[in-house]
Motif scaffolding. Structure first.
Motif, mmCIF file in Angstrom:
data_model
loop_
_atom_site.group_PDB
_atom_site.id
_atom_site.type_symbol
_atom_site.label_atom_id
_atom_site.label_comp_id
_atom_site.label_asym_id
_atom_site.label_seq_id
_atom_site.Cartn_x
_atom_site.Cartn_y
_atom_site.Cartn_z
ATOM 1 N N GLY A 19 0.820 -1.430 -0.157
ATOM 2 C CA GLY A 19 -0.039 0.266 -0.202
ATOM 3 C C GLY A 19 0.726 1.054 0.105
ATOM 4 N N GLU A 20 0.519 2.457 0.615
ATOM 5 C CA GLU A 20 1.208 3.678 0.489
ATOM 6 C C GLU A 20 2.011 3.410 1.850
ATOM 7 N N PRO A 21 3.497 3.387 1.082
ATOM 8 C CA PRO A 21 4.829 4.051 1.943
ATOM 9 C C PRO A 21 4.667 4.849 2.976
ATOM 10 N N LEU A 22 5.369 4.346 4.055
ATOM 11 C CA LEU A 22 5.605 4.988 5.685
ATOM 12 C C LEU A 22 6.747 4.373 6.193
ATOM 13 N N MET A 23 7.379 5.543 6.373
ATOM 14 C CA MET A 23 9.394 4.869 6.293
ATOM 15 C C MET A 23 9.145 5.855 7.964
ATOM 16 N N LEU A 24 9.780 4.803 8.855
ATOM 17 C CA LEU A 24 10.089 5.373 9.653
ATOM 18 C C LEU A 24 11.596 4.991 10.612
ATOM 19 N N VAL A 25 12.119 6.395 11.165
ATOM 20 C CA VAL A 25 13.115 6.401 11.956
ATOM 21 C C VAL A 25 13.312 6.669 13.004
ATOM 22 N N ASN A 31 17.864 1.261 17.223
ATOM 23 C CA ASN A 31 17.789 0.491 16.075
ATOM 24 C C ASN A 31 16.240 0.238 15.403
ATOM 25 N N ARG A 32 15.654 -0.230 14.469
ATOM 26 C CA ARG A 32 15.050 -0.432 14.093
ATOM 27 C C ARG A 32 13.936 -1.283 14.385
ATOM 28 N N SER A 33 14.195 -1.919 16.083
ATOM 29 C CA SER A 33 13.619 -2.527 16.272
ATOM 30 C C SER A 33 11.956 -1.421 17.601
ATOM 31 N N MET A 34 12.423 -0.784 17.557
ATOM 32 C CA MET A 34 12.094 0.638 18.149
ATOM 33 C C MET A 34 10.570 0.485 18.183
ATOM 34 N N TRP A 35 10.750 0.318 16.463
ATOM 35 C CA TRP A 35 9.407 0.839 15.505
ATOM 36 C C TRP A 35 8.387 -0.693 15.510
ATOM 37 N N ARG A 36 8.844 -1.818 16.336
ATOM 38 C CA ARG A 36 7.937 -2.816 16.340
ATOM 39 C C ARG A 36 6.469 -3.164 15.855
ATOM 40 N N PHE A 42 0.536 -1.345 11.187
ATOM 41 C CA PHE A 42 -0.071 -0.811 9.996
ATOM 42 C C PHE A 42 0.741 -1.396 8.474
ATOM 43 N N SER A 43 1.037 -2.570 9.050
ATOM 44 C CA SER A 43 1.814 -3.595 7.629
ATOM 45 C C SER A 43 0.313 -4.197 7.656
ATOM 46 N N ARG A 44 -0.271 -4.049 8.847
ATOM 47 C CA ARG A 44 -1.590 -5.067 8.628
ATOM 48 C C ARG A 44 -3.350 -4.201 8.721
ATOM 49 N N ALA A 45 -2.605 -3.475 8.202
ATOM 50 C CA ALA A 45 -3.737 -2.216 8.022
ATOM 51 C C ALA A 45 -3.860 -1.767 6.728
ATOM 52 N N GLY A 46 -2.736 -2.333 5.734
ATOM 53 C CA GLY A 46 -3.108 -1.158 4.724
ATOM 54 C C GLY A 46 -1.711 -0.292 3.792
ATOM 55 N N TRP A 47 -0.942 -0.370 5.033
ATOM 56 C CA TRP A 47 0.396 0.470 4.805
ATOM 57 C C TRP A 47 1.817 -0.207 4.431
ATOM 58 N N ARG A 48 2.355 0.273 3.484
ATOM 59 C CA ARG A 48 3.739 -0.760 3.364
ATOM 60 C C ARG A 48 4.795 0.109 4.440
ATOM 61 N N VAL A 49 5.261 -0.026 5.493
ATOM 62 C CA VAL A 49 5.927 0.134 6.053
ATOM 63 C C VAL A 49 7.468 -0.662 6.119
ATOM 64 N N ILE A 50 8.193 0.736 5.856
ATOM 65 C CA ILE A 50 9.366 0.249 6.048
ATOM 66 C C ILE A 50 10.626 0.868 6.883
ATOM 67 N N VAL A 51 11.747 0.354 8.238
ATOM 68 C CA VAL A 51 12.140 0.995 8.766
ATOM 69 C C VAL A 51 13.882 0.180 8.839
ATOM 70 N N ARG A 87 7.474 8.218 -3.376
ATOM 71 C CA ARG A 87 7.272 9.605 -2.244
ATOM 72 C C ARG A 87 6.502 9.195 -0.712
ATOM 73 N N CYS A 88 6.774 9.086 0.050
ATOM 74 C CA CYS A 88 6.484 8.589 1.355
ATOM 75 C C CYS A 88 5.927 9.293 2.762
ATOM 76 N N VAL A 89 5.262 8.991 3.428
ATOM 77 C CA VAL A 89 4.832 9.363 4.746
ATOM 78 C C VAL A 89 6.692 9.683 5.732
ATOM 79 N N LEU A 90 6.548 9.822 6.081
ATOM 80 C CA LEU A 90 8.014 9.984 6.427
ATOM 81 C C LEU A 90 7.935 10.501 8.355
ATOM 82 N N GLY A 91 8.720 9.839 9.448
ATOM 83 C CA GLY A 91 8.228 10.052 10.388
ATOM 84 C C GLY A 91 9.107 9.349 11.393
ATOM 85 N N GLY A 92 9.955 9.901 12.469
ATOM 86 C CA GLY A 92 11.263 10.109 13.164
ATOM 87 C C GLY A 92 11.183 10.252 14.456
#
Length: 275
Positions: A19-25, A31-36, A42-51, A87-92
């Motif tokens: 789905g729509e991409p969401l990147m979390l920093v 490390n990336r496990s903080m976003w587990r 959100f990966s179950r809710a229709g988003w492509r989550v990149i961490v 293009r994505c939503v970017l969070g950190g």
């Protein structure tokens, strides 16, 4: 889970859902496990989550010296290019939030929404700059364990330590396993970061500002300042949380993020997550 080599480093990352991409920093010294909790939700809710793991952290290459925020930002955009994401939503969170601001400063066309959690926009003070350089030397000299034990009670709230010892243990584990060379390089880079205060008023995409009500590192006042400066932003203060509200109160954090994502122009309705 994957890794990609670009320029002089290999970046470890997770890419889950569609789905729509969401990147979390992630922030420092994590490390990336903080976003587990967010990756799973959100990966179950229709988003492509990149961490990703930032350089110097987790599974990414460790390079000694100094890592400017601009270097982190370019690493993230290189990863988006590798994944074919224009293009994505970017969070950190914390340092990750400052990297988000740097990404927007350098590449504003790449982002359709921003999430700024437990962070602040101003440049470092002279005392703060000296303190970051001194801490970098201490971590190289002593390792991460002593520092991690000292700051745990500021990273997470007393409520979290008492009621969710698993979360406190996770936060402590991330800190103690971070390579000192990577942490020191990031500290030196943050010491020289630019002032993002004026940038905030020029942010032309919607933003979500989140902060733990008990955050001593980036207090509620810092979040209010960011919220008031960004033209199209919403603010969420999360009770019984300190510097890591996404882990301390994941359901509340996820609800705030889900409402924000659902409000973005052009976002399709997301599915209900399935257990």
């Amino acid at each position: 889970m994957g890794s990609v080599f670009h320029r002089e480093i290999t970046v470890g990352y997770e890419d889950e859902g569609s789905g729509e991409p969401l990147m979390l920093v992630h922030g420092h010294p994590f490390n990336r496990s903080m976003w587990r909790p967010q990756t799973e939700h959100f990966s179950r809710a229709g988003w492509r989550v990149i961490v990703p793991d930032l350089r110097g952290y987790g599974d990414s290459t460790v390079l000694p010296g100094a890592t400017p925020l601009a270097t982190f930002a370019r690493d993230l955009v290189d990863l988006l290019d590798h994944l074919g994401i224009k293009r994505c939503v970017l969070g950190g969170l914390s340092m990750g939030g400052q990297i988000v601001m740097e990404c927007y400063r350098l590449f504003p066309e790449r982002f359709r929404g921003l999430v700024l959690a437990d962070t602040f926009a101003s440049a470092e003070t002279e005392d703060g700059r000296a303190g970051r350089y001194a801490m970098a030397e201490r971590l190289l000299r002593e390792g991460m364990a002593g520092y991690a034990r000292e700051v745990l009670a500021k990273m997470v709230s007393p409520h979290t330590i008492a009621s969710r010892p698993d979360v406190a243990a996770h936060v402590l584990g991330m800190m103690t396993t971070t390579p000192p060379d990577g942490a020191a390089a990031a500290l030196r880079g943050r010491a020289e970061r630019p002032d993002y205060t004026e940038l905030l008023s020029r942010i032309a995409v919607p933003a979500l500002v989140v902060v733990g009500a008990e955050d001593a590192y980036t207090p509620v006042g810092d979040a209010l300042d960011i919220h008031e400066r960004i033209p199209d932003s919403r603010l969420r203060i999360i009770d019984q949380a300190a510097h890591m509200p996404n882990l301390e109160q994941p359901d509340v954090f996820n609800t705030a993020l889900e409402e924000f994502l659902g409000s973005l122009p052009g976002t399709a309705a997301t599915a209900t997550p399935q257990d």
